[in-house]
Design an enzyme around this catalytic site. Structure first.
Site, PDB file in Angstrom:
ATOM      1  N   ILE B  45      55.734  80.462  33.556  1.00  0.00           N
ATOM      2  CA  ILE B  45      56.644  79.405  33.998  1.00  0.00           C
ATOM      3  C   ILE B  45      57.964  80.025  34.457  1.00  0.00           C
ATOM      4  O   ILE B  45      58.962  79.332  34.605  1.00  0.00           O
ATOM      5  CB  ILE B  45      56.894  78.368  32.875  1.00  0.00           C
ATOM      6  N   GLN B  47      59.073  82.938  32.858  1.00  0.00           N
ATOM      7  CA  GLN B  47      59.554  83.810  31.782  1.00  0.00           C
ATOM      8  C   GLN B  47      59.067  85.237  31.961  1.00  0.00           C
ATOM      9  O   GLN B  47      59.679  86.169  31.470  1.00  0.00           O
ATOM     10  CB  GLN B  47      59.127  83.236  30.423  1.00  0.00           C
ATOM     11  N   GLY B  48      57.940  85.417  32.675  1.00  0.00           N
ATOM     12  CA  GLY B  48      57.520  86.774  32.999  1.00  0.00           C
ATOM     13  C   GLY B  48      56.320  87.285  32.236  1.00  0.00           C
ATOM     14  O   GLY B  48      56.155  88.493  32.099  1.00  0.00           O
ATOM     15  N   ALA B  86      56.994  77.023  22.880  1.00  0.00           N
ATOM     16  CA  ALA B  86      57.397  77.481  21.552  1.00  0.00           C
ATOM     17  C   ALA B  86      57.639  78.990  21.499  1.00  0.00           C
ATOM     18  O   ALA B  86      57.394  79.613  20.475  1.00  0.00           O
ATOM     19  CB  ALA B  86      56.358  77.063  20.497  1.00  0.00           C
ATOM     20  N   SER B  87      58.123  79.562  22.594  1.00  0.00           N
ATOM     21  CA  SER B  87      58.458  80.999  22.621  1.00  0.00           C
ATOM     22  C   SER B  87      57.339  81.837  22.020  1.00  0.00           C
ATOM     23  O   SER B  87      57.579  82.788  21.290  1.00  0.00           O
ATOM     24  CB  SER B  87      59.774  81.250  21.853  1.00  0.00           C
ATOM     25  N   GLU B 291      63.477  80.448  23.950  1.00  0.00           N
ATOM     26  CA  GLU B 291      64.019  79.085  23.889  1.00  0.00           C
ATOM     27  C   GLU B 291      65.446  79.085  23.342  1.00  0.00           C
ATOM     28  O   GLU B 291      66.285  78.291  23.732  1.00  0.00           O
ATOM     29  CB  GLU B 291      63.175  78.219  22.955  1.00  0.00           C
TER      30      GLU B 291
END
Lengths: 157, 332, 431
Positions: B45, B47-48, B86-87, B291
């Site tokens: 999304i 974030q990589g 949720a990271s 997050e």
């Protein structure tokens, strides 16, 4: 009722049939399958659909398609020259200036419009130049760094 | 009058669902030329994860990064992943990728042991080669292994899965619920200037430091830290879907009304850094944290506002209207 | 030894992003693709008395209309699956889906929506979660307006003895804090493209953040096994939790299954802002028992989370908030009561920070007020109370790889703040 719209897209002539109410964004994305300008809001708020019309950055979603008749329209698809990435594209990539990438095409066009007019902008001028382009990932720091690097000549051929 | 103040906020954030029960899987297969395909089901999304999961696979297989493709395109080919939320992806999918790479290495060793006629324990997979320890002439490049394995009628696929444990319920009486995958930490220092006539807050400086276990990729962390800060500033100062909550009157309709931060809202000074306290269960010690990058700027700013003008704004966001009302009440 | 971990390896998808070759779902156009628009409830609460879509179905350019009757499986989805794809009768929020039209273009689909005859008996809504909890309040859902946890109407966290802590405290500090409804506002709005593929299966291009999680929900809605759905995704133009809930895939999939043609359903920004899930608003009440030296020895927290019309992840958000709302502190006595209330608003669900951002927002103001109340520097209070290795959290989990003190020391250094020597000497490794 449809009209023939002829204009120059990234250096090549195009003709297409459009309705009077079609926006430039509709023409590019839906008729011509040129998808770099993104549909983020249809309201002129987000800047993801920014393209150059005769060198001026415009919101494709707020521009009536027929008004670009006979004009030059430039999108990210036309940024690469001779198969090489534009300095801004390289700088954005190497500075991690894209996270999800959705605002990136509009950001790149806004940056190009800025540097075309003002090749040595101050940080404040860069911030102002991209302040109409929303990025919810919040990559503004990295976008500014990338543009500064290009302005400093770090991405000359 | 313009008044300046400094505020701090600290916080923590867990990786994954509360109490476990959120597995991820990964699959790595050896191609006929000795390159690899890494498949997983996590979604990028922004974030990589497409980047860092390859990094982990390349390290564990000890092969060049360019030799690994990553694909997460669909549920026909992508192994299961509970999701990108949720990271959790660095922690869960990272561990799954490490397990898949270790599994593939074991399968390569088993294959090579037959080929070299030795024990699998004597086979080493390293430096993009497969060889018998201490016997320099018994060595194959990964390209040779890939060709011999695949054209020889074998298919070596490493699979791996990870879950921090089964889902756990709260004890109804005490709330006891002990399963937490990892906890990351953070601290934010904000310096603001408050205009006491207009109620407008300028964030002059924002310092954010996150303890992440181990940074997979420092510059992806930088993107999260700075990007999260921009969302945190919006949380603290502008973002409100229902300005006349609890009613729905004048609920926002678009990005004209719902004010998120632009480049012009960047604090003139933004500093970010990480510290690393490796987690025993994290892939290479990593925790999930990103997050949290949005959680601390808001309270740090509201604390700085208090430090500047001496009144507490206790309702988020701290709009000019709320600040002026609080000042008025304090002086009444 | 390859050592890529820790290195600034460039993004694998970075070139795709800067060349605009990255393909997002709205970039996909299939031959003969039709466009979907959805009829949503114009009222906050009510009962559908009459729904007639026949005039819309007959309109030229319309390929199909679907309602609750066209759901072959379970007309419910969500982590707690209580939300219908199309509501058959009861309306719990303004914007709830009632019917969908597929037509040659979006303008035609919108015209067709106007031809749908809809008769709703409007009912009195309730928006205020505190009013919704009162006896006799209008019921958002038949089971009542307050979620039932396994611990009853509150998520109970009981650690130590807060009353004893308050009795031993030098100072009591109280505070009430609220956080607002937030929108994820990803630059890419919700969109879905669905079609019947060459193997006669349903294929869906999705913006889902959670392919398998949502695939499970879709199999229940479509009444299809997992291998009869090809769920294509993996690249998303920003999510922040908004794409943790299905907003378009169920509608597009149902339409494609019914009319066997490719369809696209995309939200306008207005639909995105008005109707998708939100980060729900919260009210927090804190009461702390504090020693003069800065130790927080008791913390009582009562939270009220307004989750809107359907459960979604609301109760789960309250669970997660409750675990950590007391903050990253070694507080020996903690009492948390977390309440999840239904109101007639769009359902609230996950957003970046998932309950913890809200808890942090409140606990960090409260902790600053604790420092003010005892005349200490806030750094002192954070350092003294910060978790050390092996400390227990409020739900009795053990803190592993503690690192708050290290993060604070580095932040103070970068902010140019000289911490007193006794704080600098502290470490997360022990007290």
């Amino acid at each position: 009722m449809k009209y023939v719209l002829s204009f120059n897209l990234n250096g090549l002539p195009v003709d297409t049939l459009v309705k009077a109410t079609d926006t430039l964004l509709d023409v590019l994305r839906e008729k011509l399958n040129v998808v770099s300008p993104k549909r983020g809001c249809d309201n002129g708020d987000c800047g993801a659909c920014t393209v150059l019309v005769n060198g001026e950055p415009v919101r494709a979603c707020l521009t009536i398609g027929l008004t670009v008749a006979g004009k030059n329209v430039q999108t990210v698809e036309g940024l690469q020259q001779d198969g090489k990435l534009h300095p801004l594209q390289r700088a954005f990539h190497e500075h991690y200036a894209a996270q999800c990438g959705f605002c990136t095409p509009g950001m790149l066009i806004a940056a190009k419009a800025l540097l075309d007019k003002n090749p040595k902008p101050t940080r404040e001028q860069i911030v102002e130049g991209i302040s109409g382009n929303l990025c919810r990932c919040g990559t503004y720091v990295e976008v500014v760094e990338a543009i500064q690097a290009v302005a400093a000549g770090k991405y000359k051929e | 009058m313009k008044k300046r103040g400094i505020g701090i906020a600290v916080g923590t954030h867990p990786a994954g669902l509360k109490g476990g029960g959120d597995p991820s899987q990964a699959q790595i297969r050896l191609k006929p030329d000795g390159t690899f395909d890494l498949l997983n089901g996590a979604v990028d999304i922004g974030q990589g994860c497409k980047t860092i999961l390859r990094q982990l696979a390349a390290d564990e297989l000890d092969v060049p990064l360019e030799n690994i493709t990553h694909q997460n395109i669909d549920t026909d080919t992508g192994p299961m992943c509970t999701g990108t939320f949720a990271s959790r992806v660095t922690f869960m999918d990272g561990n799954a990728v490490l397990a898949a790479a270790a599994d593939l290495k074991k399968k390569i060793r088993d294959w090579a042991a037959e080929y070299f006629e030795c024990s699998p324990a004597d086979v080493e997979v390293a430096n993009n080669k497969v060889f018998v320890k201490g016997v320099p002439e018994k060595s194959l490049s990964m390209a040779e292994v890939g060709a011999m394995v695949n054209w020889g009628g074998k298919f070596l696929v490493g699979t791996g899965a990870y879950t921090p444990g089964p889902g756990q319920q709260f004890d109804p009486e005490t709330g006891k619920m002990t399963a937490i995958a990892s906890l990351a930490f953070g601290c934010c220092v904000a310096e603001v200037e408050v205009d006491t006539e207009t109620g407008v807050v300028d964030v002059l400086k924002l310092v954010q430091v996150f303890e992440v276990g181990k940074a997979m990729n420092r510059l992806l962390c930088k993107g999260q830290n700075n990007g999260g800060a921009m969302m945190g500033i919006g949380f603290g100062l502008t973002e409100n879907v229902c300005p006349y909550y609890p009613t729905m009157d004048f609920a926002v309709q678009d990005l004209t009304d719902y004010v998120i931060t632009t480049a012009a809202d960047m604090p003139p000074v933004m500093v970010e850094d990480i510290v690393e306290v490796p987690h025993p269960n994290g892939p290479r010690g990593a925790k999930g944290y990103s997050e949290m990058t949005a959680s601390l700027a808001g309270p740090a700013i509201l604390n700085a506002i208090h430090n500047a003008i001496g009144v507490w704004i206790t309702d988020y966001p701290a709009t000019p209207e709320r600040i002026l009302k609080a000042l008025e009440a304090a002086h009444a | 030894m390859a050592e890529y971990v820790g290195q600034p390896v460039l993004r694998y998808d970075g070139i795709g992003h800067v060349t605009a070759r990255t393909r997002y779902v709205d970039d996909i156009q299939l031959p003969g693709m039709l466009y979907i628009k959805v009829l949503t409830s114009p009222v906050h609460k009510g009962i559908i008395r009459h729904l007639d879509t026949s005039a819309a179905e007959r309109m030229p350019g319309v390929a199909g209309v679907i309602t609750a009757k066209d759901v072959p499986g379970k007309n419910a989805y969500g982590l707690i699956p209580d939300q219908p794809v199309f509501t058959p009768e009861h309306i719990r929020y303004k914007g709830e889906r009632i019917a969908a039209v597929a037509a040659v273009d979006e303008d035609t689909a919108m015209e067709a929506l106007e031809k749908i005859k809809l008769d709703i008996e409007e009912q009195e809504p309730v928006f205020d979660p505190f009013k919704a909890m009162e006896p006799g309040a209008p019921l958002v859902r038949p089971e009542g307006n307050v979620w039932e946890f396994n611990s009853g109407k509150t998520r109970k966290i009981r650690f130590g003895d807060v009353e004893k802590g308050f009795a031993e405290a030098d100072v009591i500090v109280e505070g009430t804090y609220t956080t607002a409804t937030n929108d994820h506002a990803p630059m890419e709005p919700q969109v879905s493209v669905a079609y019947i593929d060459e193997t006669d299966r349903l294929a869906i291009y999705t913006v889902s953040q959670d392919l398998y999680f949502h695939l499970g929900m879709l199999t229940a809605i479509f009444n299809l096994p997992m291998n009869k759905i090809r769920y294509i995704g993996g690249t998303v133009g920003g999510g922040f939790g908004s794409k943790n809930d299905i907003h378009c895939d169920h509608v597009a999939g149902l339409m494609a299954l019914k009319i066997r043609k490719p369809v696209k359903y995309r939200h306008t920004r207005r639909e995105e802002t008005a109707y998708t899930t939100k980060r729900g608003p919260w009210t927090f009440y804190f009461k702390d028992g504090v020693k003069k030296d800065g130790r927080i020895i008791a913390r009582y927290v009562k939270t009220v989370h307004d989750t809107g019309g359907y459960a979604g992840m609301g109760p789960y958000v309250v669970d997660k908030n409750s675990i950590l709302v007391a903050g990253p502190y070694a507080i020996p006595n903690v009492w948390v009561d977390g309440i999840c209330v239904f109101t007639n608003k769009p359902p609230c669900s996950s957003m970046r920070g998932f309950g913890i951002i809200n808890g942090t927002a409140a606990d960090q103001l409260q902790t600053a007020r604790v420092a003010e109340a005892i005349g200490k520097d806030p750094w002192e209070v954070h350092f003294i109370n910060a978790w050390r290795e092996g400390d227990l959290g409020a739900t009795q989990f053990k803190v592993e790889a503690a690192g708050l003190i290290e993060a604070m020391k580095r932040a103070a250094e970068l902010a140019g703040i000289e911490l007193p020597a006794h704080l600098k000497a502290m470490s997360s490794r022990g007290r």
